[in-house]
Scaffold this active site. Structure first.
Site, mmCIF file in Angstrom:
data_model
loop_
_atom_site.group_PDB
_atom_site.id
_atom_site.type_symbol
_atom_site.label_atom_id
_atom_site.label_comp_id
_atom_site.label_asym_id
_atom_site.label_seq_id
_atom_site.Cartn_x
_atom_site.Cartn_y
_atom_site.Cartn_z
ATOM 1 C CE1 TYR A 55 -4.191 -1.409 -0.399
ATOM 2 C CE2 TYR A 55 -3.237 -3.107 0.998
ATOM 3 C CZ TYR A 55 -4.226 -2.684 0.122
ATOM 4 O OH TYR A 55 -5.239 -3.542 -0.242
ATOM 5 C CD GLN A 88 -16.628 -1.153 -7.627
ATOM 6 O OE1 GLN A 88 -16.471 -2.352 -7.466
ATOM 7 N NE2 GLN A 88 -16.940 -0.631 -8.791
ATOM 8 C CG ASP A 91 -8.056 6.996 -7.086
ATOM 9 O OD1 ASP A 91 -8.974 7.844 -6.960
ATOM 10 O OD2 ASP A 91 -8.014 6.197 -8.047
ATOM 11 C CG HIS A 106 -14.144 -1.521 -2.309
ATOM 12 N ND1 HIS A 106 -14.051 -1.971 -3.606
ATOM 13 C CD2 HIS A 106 -15.293 -2.077 -1.818
ATOM 14 C CE1 HIS A 106 -15.083 -2.754 -3.884
ATOM 15 N NE2 HIS A 106 -15.861 -2.816 -2.829
ATOM 16 C CB SER A 174 -14.498 -5.774 -14.102
ATOM 17 O OG SER A 174 -14.178 -5.864 -12.725
HETATM 18 N N1 APR Z 1 -11.861 4.094 -18.933
HETATM 19 C C1 APR Z 1 -12.922 3.402 -18.427
HETATM 20 N N2 APR Z 1 -12.868 2.119 -18.100
HETATM 21 C C2 APR Z 1 -11.699 1.478 -18.286
HETATM 22 C C3 APR Z 1 -10.551 2.109 -18.796
HETATM 23 C C4 APR Z 1 -10.662 3.489 -19.145
HETATM 24 N N3 APR Z 1 -9.642 4.188 -19.632
HETATM 25 N N4 APR Z 1 -9.550 1.195 -18.846
HETATM 26 C C5 APR Z 1 -10.047 0.045 -18.370
HETATM 27 N N5 APR Z 1 -11.358 0.203 -18.036
HETATM 28 C C6 APR Z 1 -12.289 -0.769 -17.481
HETATM 29 C C7 APR Z 1 -11.972 -2.220 -17.743
HETATM 30 O O1 APR Z 1 -12.481 -2.617 -19.006
HETATM 31 C C8 APR Z 1 -12.665 -2.923 -16.583
HETATM 32 O O2 APR Z 1 -14.008 -3.244 -16.912
HETATM 33 O O3 APR Z 1 -12.259 -0.635 -16.062
HETATM 34 C C9 APR Z 1 -12.661 -1.859 -15.477
HETATM 35 C C10 APR Z 1 -11.710 -2.142 -14.351
HETATM 36 O O4 APR Z 1 -12.089 -3.299 -13.677
HETATM 37 P P1 APR Z 1 -11.330 -3.820 -12.379
HETATM 38 O O5 APR Z 1 -9.857 -3.752 -12.632
HETATM 39 O O6 APR Z 1 -11.920 -5.125 -12.029
HETATM 40 O O7 APR Z 1 -11.659 -2.725 -11.275
HETATM 41 P P2 APR Z 1 -12.943 -2.548 -10.364
HETATM 42 O O8 APR Z 1 -14.171 -3.001 -11.074
HETATM 43 O O9 APR Z 1 -12.901 -1.162 -9.840
HETATM 44 O O10 APR Z 1 -12.631 -3.557 -9.175
HETATM 45 C C11 APR Z 1 -13.542 -3.646 -8.129
HETATM 46 O O11 APR Z 1 -12.203 -5.138 -6.868
HETATM 47 O O12 APR Z 1 -9.950 -5.436 -6.729
HETATM 48 C C12 APR Z 1 -11.074 -5.099 -5.986
HETATM 49 O O13 APR Z 1 -11.509 -3.687 -4.175
HETATM 50 C C13 APR Z 1 -10.947 -3.704 -5.466
HETATM 51 O O14 APR Z 1 -12.366 -1.799 -5.772
HETATM 52 C C14 APR Z 1 -11.801 -2.908 -6.416
HETATM 53 C C15 APR Z 1 -12.863 -3.913 -6.831
#
Ligand code: APR
Length: 233
Positions: A55, A88, A91, A106, A174
């Site tokens: 972190y 979620q 930052d 989160h 996602s």
């Molecule tokens: N603009 C918008 N979306 C984007 C971009 C972009 N430039 N680049 C990538 N993405 C999309 C991806 O296609 C994906 O669907 O952002 C999404 C990111 O997904 P994750 O990495 O799974 O992030 P998130 O959904 O926030 O994760 C949820 O899971 O890891 C834990 O606690 C953590 O808060 C997090 C939670």
């Protein structure tokens, strides 16, 4: 006339254009670590030093990150809407951009908390949290992050906001992590739901769903135009 309520669920994707990598792009590894090693109570028990260092590195990277056009548009929408951002993300880019209501589902990277009393939460000024940094009751501090397997204390507030929303935007998530992803199911059928993502997550069909397959800044530009058109602007 009160402004219509607009709720936004944001995820890692909205911060991608600010140089903060998303989570699920690298085979489930975060900076080379299994997620359970660095983001679970078990990981903390077995190697707190590794967790703190993980972190610390993320905090260091986020310290100089600046909000992008996507974050800015959500601030601009406050002129016409009562906007609440349910994020979620850990930052602080929504706050840096100037969003006035941000709920962190989160946790927050720039806060630490006591390991004996979870109500003792501290704002951090720098990026480092180390073994030997104690709360006022003399216990080790940990990151103020909701780890896998922990409850999500802000979930009830988030669900209440989602149920009350008159417009809903989902951007850059996602939608695989629950309970956050379940918020979509709390929204009324009549409510317009805009989903913005360059790799559209699979979503069960629901009424008034608009899929915008674009990155955050471009997708939010499009959604802002559509919303303002509905105001005749
Ligand atoms: N603009 C918008 N979306 C984007 C971009 C972009 N430039 N680049 C990538 N993405 C999309 C991806 O296609 C994906 O669907 O952002 C999404 C990111 O997904 P994750 O990495 O799974 O992030 P998130 O959904 O926030 O994760 C949820 O899971 O890891 C834990 O606690 C953590 O808060 C997090 C939670």
């Amino acid at each position: 006339m009160p402004k219509p309520k607009l709720a936004v669920l944001s995820g890692a994707g909205i911060s991608a254009e600010s140089g903060i990598p998303t989570f699920r792009d690298a085979n489930g590894l975060w900076e080379g670590h299994d997620v359970m090693e660095v983001a679970s109570p078990q990981g903390w028990q077995s190697n707190p030093e590794l967790v703190l260092e993980f972190y610390n590195q993320r905090r260091k990277a986020a310290l100089n990150a600046v909000p992008n056009r996507g974050h800015e548009i959500l601030v601009e929408l406050e002129q016409w809407y009562d906007v609440t951002v349910i994020t979620q993300n850990v930052d602080n880019l929504h706050e840096k951009a100037g969003s006035s209501k941000v709920l962190h589902l989160h946790g927050e990277l720039f806060k630490s908390r006591s390991t004996v009393d979870e109500s003792l939460v501290y704002q951090m000024s720098g990026w480092e949290l180390n073994l030997g940094d104690y709360c006022e009751k003399g216990s080790q501090l940990r990151p103020h992050i909701v780890w896998f397997g922990e409850s999500v204390p802000m979930m009830d507030d988030a669900a209440r906001l989602s149920r009350a929303a008159e417009v809903f935007i989902v951007v850059g998530t996602s939608l695989v992590v629950y309970p956050a992803a379940g918020l979509l199911n709390t929204i009324g059928p009549e409510v317009p739901k805009y989903i913005i993502d360059p790799n559209m997550p699979s979503i069960s069909s629901m009424p008034n769903l608009f899929l915008v397959e674009k990155i955050g800044s471009a997708g939010l530009t499009e959604v802002k135009e559509r919303l303002l058109r509905s105001y005749g602007l």
